[in-house]
Design a protein around this motif. Structure first.
Motif, PDB file in Angstrom:
ATOM      1  N   THR A 329       0.839  -1.198   0.000  1.00  0.00           N
ATOM      2  CA  THR A 329       0.000   0.000   0.000  1.00  0.00           C
ATOM      3  C   THR A 329       0.875   1.250   0.000  1.00  0.00           C
ATOM      4  OG1 THR A 329      -0.143   0.042   2.420  1.00  0.00           O
ATOM      5  CG2 THR A 329      -1.854  -1.180   1.228  1.00  0.00           C
ATOM      6  N   VAL A 330       0.259   2.364  -0.407  1.00  0.00           N
ATOM      7  CA  VAL A 330       0.962   3.646  -0.472  1.00  0.00           C
ATOM      8  C   VAL A 330       0.104   4.716   0.182  1.00  0.00           C
ATOM      9  CG1 VAL A 330       1.792   5.467  -2.021  1.00  0.00           C
ATOM     10  CG2 VAL A 330       2.246   3.057  -2.570  1.00  0.00           C
ATOM     11  N   ALA A 331       0.723   5.593   0.950  1.00  0.00           N
ATOM     12  CA  ALA A 331       0.051   6.745   1.558  1.00  0.00           C
ATOM     13  C   ALA A 331       1.088   7.825   1.812  1.00  0.00           C
ATOM     14  CB  ALA A 331      -0.645   6.350   2.850  1.00  0.00           C
ATOM     15  N   VAL A 332       0.630   9.045   1.967  1.00  0.00           N
ATOM     16  CA  VAL A 332       1.546  10.136   2.277  1.00  0.00           C
ATOM     17  C   VAL A 332       2.255   9.859   3.599  1.00  0.00           C
ATOM     18  CG1 VAL A 332       1.716  12.599   2.793  1.00  0.00           C
ATOM     19  CG2 VAL A 332       0.225  11.807   0.944  1.00  0.00           C
ATOM     20  N   GLU A 333       1.510   9.315   4.559  1.00  0.00           N
ATOM     21  CA  GLU A 333       2.080   8.926   5.845  1.00  0.00           C
ATOM     22  C   GLU A 333       1.707   7.481   6.133  1.00  0.00           C
ATOM     23  OE1 GLU A 333       1.086  11.563   8.996  1.00  0.00           O
ATOM     24  OE2 GLU A 333       1.754  13.366   7.941  1.00  0.00           O
ATOM     25  N   LEU A 334       2.697   6.613   6.227  1.00  0.00           N
ATOM     26  CA  LEU A 334       2.461   5.205   6.512  1.00  0.00           C
ATOM     27  C   LEU A 334       2.839   4.897   7.953  1.00  0.00           C
ATOM     28  CD1 LEU A 334       3.845   3.453   3.292  1.00  0.00           C
ATOM     29  CD2 LEU A 334       1.470   3.409   4.090  1.00  0.00           C
ATOM     30  N   SER A 335       1.930   4.281   8.674  1.00  0.00           N
ATOM     31  CA  SER A 335       2.224   3.921  10.062  1.00  0.00           C
ATOM     32  C   SER A 335       2.881   2.554  10.164  1.00  0.00           C
ATOM     33  CB  SER A 335       0.942   3.928  10.893  1.00  0.00           C
ATOM     34  OG  SER A 335      -0.006   3.030  10.350  1.00  0.00           O
ATOM     35  N   GLN A 336       2.574   1.664   9.198  1.00  0.00           N
ATOM     36  CA  GLN A 336       3.149   0.323   9.209  1.00  0.00           C
ATOM     37  C   GLN A 336       3.729  -0.006   7.840  1.00  0.00           C
ATOM     38  OE1 GLN A 336      -0.393  -1.881  10.694  1.00  0.00           O
ATOM     39  NE2 GLN A 336       0.960  -2.561  12.329  1.00  0.00           N
ATOM     40  N   LYS A 337       4.980  -0.426   7.844  1.00  0.00           N
ATOM     41  CA  LYS A 337       5.633  -0.749   6.576  1.00  0.00           C
ATOM     42  C   LYS A 337       5.745  -2.254   6.379  1.00  0.00           C
ATOM     43  CE  LYS A 337       8.234   3.467   5.697  1.00  0.00           C
ATOM     44  NZ  LYS A 337       9.542   4.028   5.264  1.00  0.00           N
ATOM     45  N   ALA A 338       5.833  -2.643   5.103  1.00  0.00           N
ATOM     46  CA  ALA A 338       6.002  -4.040   4.732  1.00  0.00           C
ATOM     47  C   ALA A 338       7.193  -4.161   3.801  1.00  0.00           C
ATOM     48  CB  ALA A 338       4.743  -4.568   4.042  1.00  0.00           C
ATOM     49  N   SER A 339       7.894  -5.286   3.894  1.00  0.00           N
ATOM     50  CA  SER A 339       9.050  -5.503   3.045  1.00  0.00           C
ATOM     51  C   SER A 339       8.611  -5.972   1.656  1.00  0.00           C
ATOM     52  CB  SER A 339       9.979  -6.540   3.677  1.00  0.00           C
ATOM     53  OG  SER A 339      11.204  -6.604   2.982  1.00  0.00           O
ATOM     54  N   GLY A 340       9.573  -6.014   0.740  1.00  0.00           N
ATOM     55  CA  GLY A 340       9.249  -6.433  -0.619  1.00  0.00           C
ATOM     56  C   GLY A 340      10.486  -6.855  -1.373  1.00  0.00           C
ATOM     57  N   ASN A 341      10.319  -7.108  -2.659  1.00  0.00           N
ATOM     58  CA  ASN A 341      11.393  -7.622  -3.486  1.00  0.00           C
ATOM     59  C   ASN A 341      12.559  -6.645  -3.574  1.00  0.00           C
ATOM     60  OD1 ASN A 341      12.863  -9.068  -5.360  1.00  0.00           O
ATOM     61  ND2 ASN A 341      11.603  -8.475  -7.094  1.00  0.00           N
ATOM     62  N   VAL A 342      12.294  -5.403  -3.914  1.00  0.00           N
ATOM     63  CA  VAL A 342      13.378  -4.426  -4.060  1.00  0.00           C
ATOM     64  C   VAL A 342      13.134  -3.134  -3.287  1.00  0.00           C
ATOM     65  CG1 VAL A 342      14.138  -5.284  -6.295  1.00  0.00           C
ATOM     66  CG2 VAL A 342      12.365  -3.550  -6.213  1.00  0.00           C
ATOM     67  N   SER A 343      11.955  -2.977  -2.682  1.00  0.00           N
ATOM     68  CA  SER A 343      11.663  -1.746  -1.967  1.00  0.00           C
ATOM     69  C   SER A 343      10.620  -1.999  -0.890  1.00  0.00           C
ATOM     70  CB  SER A 343      11.157  -0.660  -2.932  1.00  0.00           C
ATOM     71  OG  SER A 343       9.922  -1.057  -3.499  1.00  0.00           O
ATOM     72  N   MET A 344      10.552  -1.077   0.060  1.00  0.00           N
ATOM     73  CA  MET A 344       9.565  -1.164   1.135  1.00  0.00           C
ATOM     74  C   MET A 344       8.249  -0.544   0.674  1.00  0.00           C
ATOM     75  SD  MET A 344      11.193  -2.576   3.726  1.00  0.00           S
ATOM     76  CE  MET A 344      10.350  -2.160   5.246  1.00  0.00           C
ATOM     77  N   GLY A 345       7.154  -1.001   1.264  1.00  0.00           N
ATOM     78  CA  GLY A 345       5.843  -0.416   0.999  1.00  0.00           C
ATOM     79  C   GLY A 345       5.039  -0.394   2.280  1.00  0.00           C
ATOM     80  N   GLY A 346       3.741  -0.165   2.151  1.00  0.00           N
ATOM     81  CA  GLY A 346       2.879  -0.143   3.318  1.00  0.00           C
ATOM     82  C   GLY A 346       2.179  -1.480   3.521  1.00  0.00           C
ATOM     83  N   LYS A 347       1.851  -1.771   4.773  1.00  0.00           N
ATOM     84  CA  LYS A 347       1.127  -3.006   5.086  1.00  0.00           C
ATOM     85  C   LYS A 347      -0.310  -2.918   4.598  1.00  0.00           C
ATOM     86  CE  LYS A 347       3.618  -5.126   8.925  1.00  0.00           C
ATOM     87  NZ  LYS A 347       3.514  -5.661  10.288  1.00  0.00           N
ATOM     88  N   ASN A 348      -0.820  -4.079   4.201  1.00  0.00           N
ATOM     89  CA  ASN A 348      -2.211  -4.211   3.798  1.00  0.00           C
ATOM     90  C   ASN A 348      -2.895  -5.106   4.822  1.00  0.00           C
ATOM     91  OD1 ASN A 348      -4.682  -4.959   2.573  1.00  0.00           O
ATOM     92  ND2 ASN A 348      -3.817  -4.755   0.528  1.00  0.00           N
ATOM     93  N   PRO A 349      -3.890  -4.596   5.573  1.00  0.00           N
ATOM     94  CA  PRO A 349      -4.507  -5.385   6.646  1.00  0.00           C
ATOM     95  C   PRO A 349      -5.264  -6.614   6.142  1.00  0.00           C
ATOM     96  CG  PRO A 349      -5.758  -3.367   6.256  1.00  0.00           C
ATOM     97  CD  PRO A 349      -4.494  -3.249   5.459  1.00  0.00           C
ATOM     98  N   PHE A 350      -5.492  -6.696   4.846  1.00  0.00           N
ATOM     99  CA  PHE A 350      -6.257  -7.813   4.285  1.00  0.00           C
ATOM    100  C   PHE A 350      -5.372  -8.961   3.790  1.00  0.00           C
ATOM    101  CE2 PHE A 350      -8.728  -3.916   3.661  1.00  0.00           C
ATOM    102  CZ  PHE A 350      -9.900  -4.250   4.323  1.00  0.00           C
ATOM    103  N   LEU A 351      -4.044  -8.795   3.916  1.00  0.00           N
ATOM    104  CA  LEU A 351      -3.133  -9.793   3.369  1.00  0.00           C
ATOM    105  C   LEU A 351      -2.236 -10.409   4.447  1.00  0.00           C
ATOM    106  CD1 LEU A 351      -1.880  -7.911   0.165  1.00  0.00           C
ATOM    107  CD2 LEU A 351      -3.747  -9.575   0.327  1.00  0.00           C
ATOM    108  N   LYS A 352      -1.885 -11.684   4.241  1.00  0.00           N
ATOM    109  CA  LYS A 352      -0.882 -12.339   5.057  1.00  0.00           C
ATOM    110  C   LYS A 352       0.487 -12.094   4.429  1.00  0.00           C
ATOM    111  CE  LYS A 352      -3.997 -16.084   6.501  1.00  0.00           C
ATOM    112  NZ  LYS A 352      -4.237 -17.560   6.459  1.00  0.00           N
ATOM    113  N   ALA A 353       1.543 -12.361   5.206  1.00  0.00           N
ATOM    114  CA  ALA A 353       2.900 -12.110   4.704  1.00  0.00           C
ATOM    115  C   ALA A 353       3.809 -13.297   5.007  1.00  0.00           C
ATOM    116  CB  ALA A 353       3.470 -10.840   5.329  1.00  0.00           C
ATOM    117  N   THR A 354       4.917 -13.383   4.272  1.00  0.00           N
ATOM    118  CA  THR A 354       5.915 -14.426   4.503  1.00  0.00           C
ATOM    119  C   THR A 354       6.805 -14.035   5.678  1.00  0.00           C
ATOM    120  OG1 THR A 354       7.676 -13.497   3.113  1.00  0.00           O
ATOM    121  CG2 THR A 354       5.948 -14.774   2.004  1.00  0.00           C
TER     122      THR A 354
END
Length: 483
Positions: A329-354
């Motif tokens: 996810t993307v927002a001007v202000e992110l409270s929770q970040k999630a990792s990714g392949n080459v860059s960080m993004g925002g957490k999505n409350p509807f998804l599970k993660a590895t």
């Protein structure tokens, strides 16, 4: 549910630096990836591309600290390729995406003649694939700029490297044309922006300012765009008529965190800069206006001449390939970040993660396929998709990887739905069919494969191969096409 496309290509993808080993065989020289040691991971959800100083990487050449460099050993595919390709055939794969190491063909990048040993090795690998009835997609540059190119030429920020790369491509076309079905000049070409070391063979520590660093990153990327266009132009002249030429981009599909117009606009800008820009250049042959504005506002200077623009316009790709592992996810202000392949993004409350924080989003793949088909109207190929997990062999010398079966199955279903939507997607190669050394973290313990390789992070073990439960699942899928 039955998969509806009979001629779809199903297989797996690997990279030379992560599987071959034999880092000095036949005169091969080191790449920057092979100069990075394994260091125990403190935070698996962090981004691990780069992170070494130039001095540390140069020290690695003589290895005075006696550290372990996993990519110098890989999974010993160099000596065990026949065994591995036989397993790929047994699994039912009908396409294999592999890479050729530039430094195995031209050890110094600018040698007068290519390495006979390097050419012989890849001819043997490709011959084995053809004997197995497996089509081949070759990546020419998979994050492995030879260190000698960095040392002598300064990596891809130097325009002269374009000609060195085209010369390398000419040898590949001459030697392997009849054995290769699809060519990809660069893997995840947009990584040049996130890691100049990985993408361009340029030390991050060489820069004195953010503006200087970003200008060099985009300049090196431009040189790769030009090199890709020249390779396509050359390949169209040298290769058989049915040979296809594509791109490969690390796809970053994101959603606005909410319906706030400010965040919607932030997501649009993020998609333009992190995603669409790269596809626009290679598929449309044009630099979009939004990237020009971004460069101007961020003091980024890139030298582009008119001949470059004509070359890009006249040599666009035949198909688009991309990696898809997760969304964010993307927002001007992110409270929770999630990792990714080459860059960080925002957490999505509807998804599970590895365990590495990569958010699992099969529906996002269908969204991605629809978006790209609508935008470019070029055939699509999913070049990488998979799940990395900590795994060990059980008492039966296998791994009960039901989570991988679920991951693959759910993504396959969404590919099927995209085809029903009218999307022209013709193939899929999982990352990976067999365990490999991780590109970013250098771990063997981050396992993606349907085939377990008995090495730990320090290459203790037999190196023997063992089939996981997902191997038999995929084998059955290839026979029945039942989802």
């Amino acid at each position: 549910m039955k998969f509806i496309k009979d001629d779809f290509l199903w297989g797996g993808a690997t990279a030379a630096s992560q599987i071959e080993g034999a880092y000095d065989a036949g005169g091969k020289t080191l790449t920057l990836l092979e100069m990075k040691p394994f260091l125990p991971i403190k935070d698996r959800t962090a981004i691990h591309f780069g992170g070494q100083t130039k001095e540390e990487m140069l020290e690695s050449i003589e290895n005075k600290k006696n550290l372990h460099y996993p990519k110098r050993f890989g999974i010993d595919f160099y000596h065990r390729y026949k065994e591995d390709i036989a397993l790929f055939k047994e699994a039912g794969m009908n396409v294999y995406r592999m890479s050729i190491a530039w430094s195995r063909i031209f050890p110094n990048g600018d040698d007068k003649e290519p390495s006979k040993e390097g050419i012989a090795f890849y001819r043997n690998v490709l011959t084995e694939c053809k004997k197995a009835g497996i089509k081949v997609m070759v990546t020419m540059h998979h994050f492995d700029t030879p260190y000698e190119i960095t040392k002598k030429w300064g990596g891809w920020k130097n325009r002269e490297v374009i000609d060195l790369f085209v010369r390398y491509a000419k040898v590949l076309f001459k030697e392997f044309d009849e054995m290769v079905d699809y060519w990809l000049p660069f893997n995840e070409i947009n990584v040049a922006i996130w890691s100049t070391e990985v993408g361009l063979g340029v030390f991050e520590s060489d820069f004195n300012s953010k503006s200087e660093r970003n200008s060099a990153a985009y300049q090196g990327l431009h040189h790769q765009f030009v090199a890709q266009a020249k390779v396509i132009e050359l390949g169209k002249k040298m290769c058989k008529l049915q040979t296809q030429f594509g791109c490969m981009v690390a796809n970053i599909t994101t959603y606005s965190l909410d319906c706030n117009p400010i965040n919607e606009m932030e997501n649009l800008k993020s998609q333009q800069i992190s995603r669409w820009f790269f596809y626009d250049v290679v598929a449309k042959g044009e630099y979009p206006n939004y990237i020009k504005r971004n460069w101007k506002e961020n003091d980024i200077n890139v030298n582009i001449d008119e001949q470059d623009l004509k070359l890009l316009k006249n040599n666009t790709v035949d198909f688009i390939s991309f990696s898809y592992y997760m969304s964010a996810t993307v927002a001007v202000e992110l409270s929770q970040k999630a990792s990714g392949n080459v860059s960080m993004g925002g957490k999505n409350p509807f998804l599970k993660a590895t365990e590495w924080g990569w958010q699992i989003d099969p529906i996002g793949l269908r969204i991605t396929l629809n978006q790209m088909w609508d935008r470019y109207q070029k055939p699509l190929f999913i070049a990488e998709n998979g799940i990395g997990v900590l795994e060990t062999l059980n008492d039966q010398n296998t791994v009960e990887d039901n989570y991988r079966i679920e991951y693959l199955s759910e993504h396959f279903k969404q590919i099927n739905e995209a085809i029903k939507d009218g999307v022209d997607v013709f193939g899929y190669t999982m990352w990976t069919p067999i365990d490999v050394v991780s590109a970013s973290t250098n771990e063997m313990s981050k396992r993606y494969g349907m085939i377990y390789v008995d090495y730990d992070d320090y290459h203790n073990g037999t190196g023997n191969r063992f089939k996981k439960k997902s191997f038999e699942w995929f084998q059955n899928f290839m026979k029945t096409k039942e989802l």
